[in-house]
Enzyme design. Structure first.
Site, PDB file in Angstrom:
ATOM      1  CG  ASP A 483      26.450 -43.513  -8.030  1.00  0.00           C
ATOM      2  OD1 ASP A 483      26.384 -42.440  -9.080  1.00  0.00           O
ATOM      3  OD2 ASP A 483      27.595 -44.027  -7.409  1.00  0.00           O
TER       4      ASP A 483
HETATM    5  C1  BGC Z   1      29.114 -48.996  -6.756  1.00  0.00           C
HETATM    6  C2  BGC Z   1      29.126 -47.842  -6.634  1.00  0.00           C
HETATM    7  C3  BGC Z   1      28.884 -46.669  -7.167  1.00  0.00           C
HETATM    8  C4  BGC Z   1      29.794 -46.397  -7.571  1.00  0.00           C
HETATM    9  C5  BGC Z   1      30.222 -45.111  -7.894  1.00  0.00           C
HETATM   10  C6  BGC Z   1      29.269 -48.904  -8.715  1.00  0.00           C
HETATM   11  O1  BGC Z   1      30.498 -49.921  -9.224  1.00  0.00           O
HETATM   12  O2  BGC Z   1      28.200 -50.086  -6.833  1.00  0.00           O
HETATM   13  O3  BGC Z   1      28.258 -48.640  -4.772  1.00  0.00           O
HETATM   14  O4  BGC Z   1      28.105 -45.206  -6.317  1.00  0.00           O
HETATM   15  O5  BGC Z   1      30.510 -47.594  -8.325  1.00  0.00           O
HETATM   16  O6  BGC Z   1      31.924 -45.046  -8.611  1.00  0.00           O
HETATM   17  C1  NOJ Z   2      28.086 -45.278  -3.355  1.00  0.00           C
HETATM   18  C2  NOJ Z   2      28.423 -43.655  -4.263  1.00  0.00           C
HETATM   19  O1  NOJ Z   2      29.196 -42.877  -3.411  1.00  0.00           O
HETATM   20  C3  NOJ Z   2      27.042 -42.636  -4.018  1.00  0.00           C
HETATM   21  O2  NOJ Z   2      26.711 -41.758  -4.279  1.00  0.00           O
HETATM   22  C4  NOJ Z   2      25.542 -43.693  -4.296  1.00  0.00           C
HETATM   23  O3  NOJ Z   2      24.352 -42.982  -3.886  1.00  0.00           O
HETATM   24  C5  NOJ Z   2      25.934 -45.297  -3.908  1.00  0.00           C
HETATM   25  N1  NOJ Z   2      27.276 -45.459  -3.957  1.00  0.00           N
HETATM   26  C6  NOJ Z   2      24.800 -46.379  -4.512  1.00  0.00           C
HETATM   27  O4  NOJ Z   2      25.002 -46.328  -5.681  1.00  0.00           O
END
Ligand code: BGC
Ligand code: NOJ
Length: 817
Positions: A483
């Protein structure tokens, strides 16, 4: 250092001190009503949606961190204390917390009084039962007062902590007998209220927070408790609470139990009122009646335990390694069920107001719970698919209460659609229910615009093909699995959210990860086409998969490992050419899982590079070297300080991809070594470093470049649970559900001599004994099913509901001449 121990026989983790390195929590509830409860009694409860139907208030990021819960205060002749230690923090003569499957039991003892709080949500019940058992362990008569306490949330948790000009005026309660009813906003559009009851006449109560605490006091010194006198306050606006006061006289050795119920009720419009302004309490009284006696609690808890036994019996391993056994048989599947229920909404790291159900997340979570609750997995798949767009793209999230796509977050994460194929295939392999493909499913939740689930999968598959970039690799869109790799974001304005900002139209940045995922799950789509008799579609899809494989080898390999992506300028990411972020874990995992580069020897190179460059004593970091500054063209990933989260943290979610990739190469020793590096039971001894619960995975452990290396954050709600379950149960222990049966293909450390897996599959029970006389990692010499040798390694579906004995001998297969 340890702070407790595993009690495997009772399927509990036993915590010896309230002062764990971080609150160690548990979840209550399986269907609609849920609670979070920490080892000191902190936490909160909600009905279905942690944002919209929150029963009790909880302050995130509080000081101290875990302050607020369902508390029981003891007033003992001037002394006052709480059995979970918090919030009063008076020294306890004894303390123990047992987190079990769906229940938590906290015991504290001080000055000859022992109090046990047993908390659970009974099956099919919209409320929490807290059985409080008080024992006089002294040789004197004890006269104590017990004060219960919960603080109500005014339902909408977001509004509750922001809109004070309104909500300090709306609070309303009713008190009748031993029940306190919370009915804020019931007079207008709500048809629900909460109640807090006890099964005994009370000696006083409080429902107004300020009267209970005193304006300048915290939960550690409520004036009602410190004085030992309830004030019988009736809330009007401000902050409604519920506190009962019970005077108890106990002879030496005497014990007494009280049943408290924190419940939720919905009334039909016509049945809302008993008389003008007085709520209809009949449903609450019926719920309370169900827990009138100690036997009621006992019976209901036994039912809950039986329910969990049944769920967990679907897959059980017996091996020489007790840590492995407890992860596979108890804690990993338990965490998978919790992620099924919560997705990423409510934990001690997720506030319950931000995120709903992730499209990508929920499909992956499904891999970890489909064998436990296949019917609910089916419903989940159809819910998820209903939020898909006609284009094949998808909302990134949807709300659990409404099941509608979340407009604020929107779509454009180009890996999302493919996970629907992954999830559906897993469901069909588990159940054989191909009929799900013919279900009519809406697009964008519009019941007037539907297509079969199969058509949805097809749109998912072709969404990738219709969105290829300059190298023929999939366009990344807003982001893929990672993400935070935001290649079209280009944000330089402080308050712009990375997750929803896309300042560039985005038809150049490409993802090698999505290519790997496409080749990995493509065969599932192809197989489903074939099963539906769509030979041409299958051939066409196969051609796309073959091309993607070739393109990945041509443009997605960087000499020693798989590239991560191409950015907006067509520059490589995750390449030796980069100064920072030279190698990423995700494509190494997924491309090798997809079999890309295996026969060319490139897969092996890639995994060796992971070992050399990414592995640490605590697991594999996401990338290396970490980004030391903010890169406009990379986005959120470079916003984290080195070693945390996606910027080179140990992302436990994709470590199992490497384990699974290692099993593709047959390297069982490596696969298991990686498994045991991050599986929580193996980290119990370093709980002081790891800090989060030793019975569940955390999303992230700080990586080798972090100041606080080895420290975990974001425990419980993470795709880590499902993927580690798949890696250990399917790739390492090698029992894999498949369309026509159970495939057996272990890949284990060479020095393991044997293990047994009991697997319930489509109604039959297979007891699979694997022996390893030649001390190898992978390969099957023979399989016998109920005493008869079978060809190949797929155990057929027998369908008689019986138990079948399977003898598997690992070894090099001897060809019969
Ligand atoms: C995080 C990710 C997460 C995303 C979801 C980000 O700030 O680093 O791990 O999946 O937010 O909204
Ligand atoms: C958390 C999110 O829930 C997931 O969808 C994502 O793949 C990982 N972070 C990596 O960014």
């Amino acid at each position: 250092m340890k702070y407790g121990h595993f009690d495997d026989a009772r399927k509990e983790y036993v915590i010896h001190t309230p002062q764990t390195p971080y609150p160690w929590i548990n979840y209550l509830g399986n269907e609609k009503f849920f609670g979070l409860i920490s080892n000191t009694g902190g936490g909160y409860a909600f009905y279905r949606d942690a944002r919209l139907r929150r029963l009790t208030r909880y302050r995130y990021n509080n000081i101290p961190v875990d302050n607020g819960g369902r508390y029981f205060y003891v007033y003992d002749e001037g002394d006052y204390w709480t059995p979970g230690w918090m919030p009063v923090k008076k020294e306890l003569d004894a303390y123990e917390c047992r987190h079990g499957l769906g229940y938590t039991s906290i015991t504290g003892e001080r000055h000859g009084v022992k109090v046990n709080q047993l908390a659970f949500v009974p099956l099919g019940y919209n409320g929490e039962v807290h059985q409080v058992t008080v024992t006089n362990t002294s040789d004197q008569v004890k006269r104590i007062k017990l004060f219960s306490f919960v603080e109500f949330c005014l339902w909408n948790a977001y509004d509750d902590m922001t809109n004070f000009q309104r909500n300090l005026n709306t609070g309303e309660v009713e008190i009748q007998d031993s029940v306190i009813y919370h009915k804020t906003e019931y007079r207008e559009r709500r048809n629900h209220y909460a109640f807090f009851s006890v099964n005994r006449p009370i000696d006083g109560f409080d429902t107004d927070r300020e009267s209970f605490l005193g304006l300048y006091n915290g939960l550690d010194t409520p004036q009602v408790v410190t004085s030992g006198e309830p004030s019988n306050s009736v809330a009007s606006g401000w902050s409604p609470v519920a506190s009962h006061c019970l005077e108890l006289t106990l002879q030496p050795g005497e014990q007494t139990s009280l049943n408290f119920v924190l419940g939720y009720v919905e009334n039909e419009e016509a049945d809302k009122w008993e008389s003008p302004g007085i709520i209809n309490k009949a449903p609450a009284l019926a719920m309370i009646e169900q827990f009138a006696t100690e036997e009621d609690v006992e019976r209901s808890l036994a039912e809950l335990k039986a329910y969990w036994e049944r769920l967990l019996s679907t897959y059980a391993v017996a091996s020489h390694d007790e840590k492995l056994n407890r992860m596979v048989n108890i804690w990993n599947p338990y965490q998978c069920m919790v992620t099924f229920n919560m997705s990423r909404s409510a934990s001690y790291f997720e506030s319950g107001i931000g995120r709903g159900m992730g499209f990508r997340d929920s499909n992956q979570d499904l891999l970890g719970f489909v064998h436990q609750v296949p019917e609910r997995a089916r419903e989940r798949i159809l819910d998820i698919a209903s939020t898909q767009f006609e284009s094949g793209g998808a909302y990134h999230q949807y709300q659990p209460l409404t099941k509608k796509g979340n407009h604020e977050v929107g779509g454009g994460f180009n890996d999302d659609p493919l996970w629907l194929i992954v999830g559906t295939a897993a469901y069909i392999k588990e159940t054989g229910d191909f009929a799900i493909l013919d279900e009519q499913v809406p697009f964008d939740c519009n019941p007037d615009n539907t297509a079969t689930l199969f058509e949805h999968l097809k749109r998912s598959f072709y969404h990738v093909i219709e969105n290829l970039g300059p190298h023929g690799l999939p366009l990344i869109g807003r982001a893929d699995w990672n993400d935070c790799l935001n290649l079209n974001c280009f944000s330089n304005i402080p308050d712009e959210p990375y997750q929803t900002t896309q300042n560039i139209e985005g038809r150049t940045a490409e993802s090698v990860f999505i290519a790997g995922l496409f080749v990995y799950t493509g065969p599932d789509f192809i197989e489903l086409c074939r099963r539906k008799g769509l030979t041409e579609e299958a051939a066409e899809a196969q051609a796309h998969v073959d091309t993607m494989r070739a393109v990945t080898l041509e443009h997605g390999f960087d000499g020693e490992w798989f590239l991560r992506a191409y950015d907006h300028y067509g520059q490589k990411i995750g390449s030796q050419e980069n100064e920072e972020g030279q190698i990423f874990i995700e494509p190494q995992g997924f491309c090798v899982m997809a079999g890309i580069g295996v026969k060319e020897g490139l897969a092996e190179k890639a995994l060796n590079a992971v070992q050399d460059r990414l592995e640490t004593p605590y697991g594999i970091v996401l990338q290396n070297p970490p980004y030391s500054k903010y890169y406009l063209n990379l986005g959120e990933i470079s916003s984290y300080p080195p070693g945390y989260k996606e910027n080179a943290g140990i992302f436990c979610h994709n470590n199992p991809w490497i384990m699974m990739a290692e099993t593709v190469l047959g390297r069982g020793d490596r696969a298991f070594e990686l498994y045991s590096k991050i599986a929580p039971a193996y980290l119990e001894d370093i709980s002081d470093v790891h800090r989060t619960e030793p019975y569940v995975y955390a999303q992230m452990i700080a990586g080798k470049d972090a100041v606080r290396q080895g420290e975990a954050k974001n425990s419980w709600l993470t795709g880590t649970a499902a993927w580690n379950f798949v890696a250990i149960t399917q790739s390492i222990l090698g029992i894999q559900p498949d369309y026509d049966g159970l495939r057996v293909d272990p890949c284990i450390p060479a020095d393991w001599t044997d293990f047994t897996v009991t697997r319930v599959f489509r109604g039959d029970t297979y007891v699979i004994r694997v022996s390893n006389p030649q001390q190898i990692s992978k390969g099957i010499a023979s399989i016998q099913l109920d005493g008869t040798a079978i060809d190949g390694n797929v155990l057929p579906v027998i369908g008689d509901g019986g138990t079948h004995q399977v003898e598997v001998v690992l070894g090099v297969k001897v060809a019969l001449v």
